[in-house]
Design a protein around this motif. Structure first.
Motif, PDB file in Angstrom:
ATOM      1  N   ARG A 222      -4.421  52.921  98.544  1.00 56.05           N
ATOM      2  CA  ARG A 222      -3.771  53.481  97.334  1.00 56.05           C
ATOM      3  C   ARG A 222      -2.710  52.392  96.763  1.00 56.05           C
TER       4      ARG A 222
ATOM      5  N   THR B 225       0.788  47.047  92.806  1.00 56.27           N
ATOM      6  CA  THR B 225       0.102  47.918  91.859  1.00 56.27           C
ATOM      7  C   THR B 225      -0.454  49.000  92.417  1.00 56.27           C
TER       8      THR B 225
ATOM      9  N   ILE C 135      -3.313  51.804  93.041  1.00 54.78           N
ATOM     10  CA  ILE C 135      -4.893  51.737  92.853  1.00 54.78           C
ATOM     11  C   ILE C 135      -5.352  53.265  92.449  1.00 54.78           C
ATOM     12  N   ASP C 136      -6.234  53.272  91.461  1.00 51.18           N
ATOM     13  CA  ASP C 136      -6.559  54.591  90.931  1.00 51.18           C
ATOM     14  C   ASP C 136      -7.776  54.924  91.894  1.00 51.18           C
TER      15      ASP C 136
ATOM     16  N   THR D   6      -9.114  58.264  91.911  1.00 49.87           N
ATOM     17  CA  THR D   6      -9.457  59.346  91.376  1.00 49.87           C
ATOM     18  C   THR D   6     -10.892  59.351  91.748  1.00 49.87           C
TER      19      THR D   6
ATOM     20  N   GLU E 115     -10.227  60.485  96.803  1.00 50.69           N
ATOM     21  CA  GLU E 115      -9.319  61.333  97.583  1.00 50.69           C
ATOM     22  C   GLU E 115      -9.936  61.810  98.780  1.00 50.69           C
TER      23      GLU E 115
END
Length: 109
Positions: free
Chosen positions: A17, A51, A53-54, A56, A59
């Motif tokens: 993440r 940073t 992390i996306d 999406t 998950e």
């Protein structure tokens, strides 16, 4: 699959993440972590930049437990590539225990 979406902690998949970027002797280095605490520790150690992390759509892989095999990461990659929904294997002992509990509940034992 993009390499490095998750790591294995024993048999548990941990989704990355957080990303920490820094330079080491002029070479750019990127490290990924599942928890913000680990990323913060890496920033403190390296002076890098953290940073988010996306994740999406990924998950669902976080926290799954794979079967006990020699290469748990390879097993998790197979599961990831198959996509959701993931249905964990159920051992016969669990099924029997569940049935016994249901029977006992019905019988009032």
């Amino acid at each position: 699959m993009e390499v490095g979406k998750f790591r294995m902690y024993g048999r548990i998949a941990q989704l990355y993440r957080w990303q920490v970027d820094y330079d080491l002797d002029g070479e750019p280095i990127t490290e990924k972590y599942p928890t913000e605490d680990e990323a913060d520790a890496a920033v403190a150690r390296t002076g890098g930049t953290k940073t988010a992390i996306d994740v999406t759509g990924d998950e669902w892989i976080d926290g799954i437990e794979v079967i006990d095999v020699p290469d748990t990461y390879a097993e998790a990659v197979k599961i990831y590539e198959a996509g959701p929904p993931y249905v964990p294997p159920v051992s016969p002992e669990i099924k029997i225990a569940d049935l016994e509990a249901q029977l006992n509940a019905l019988l009032g034992v």
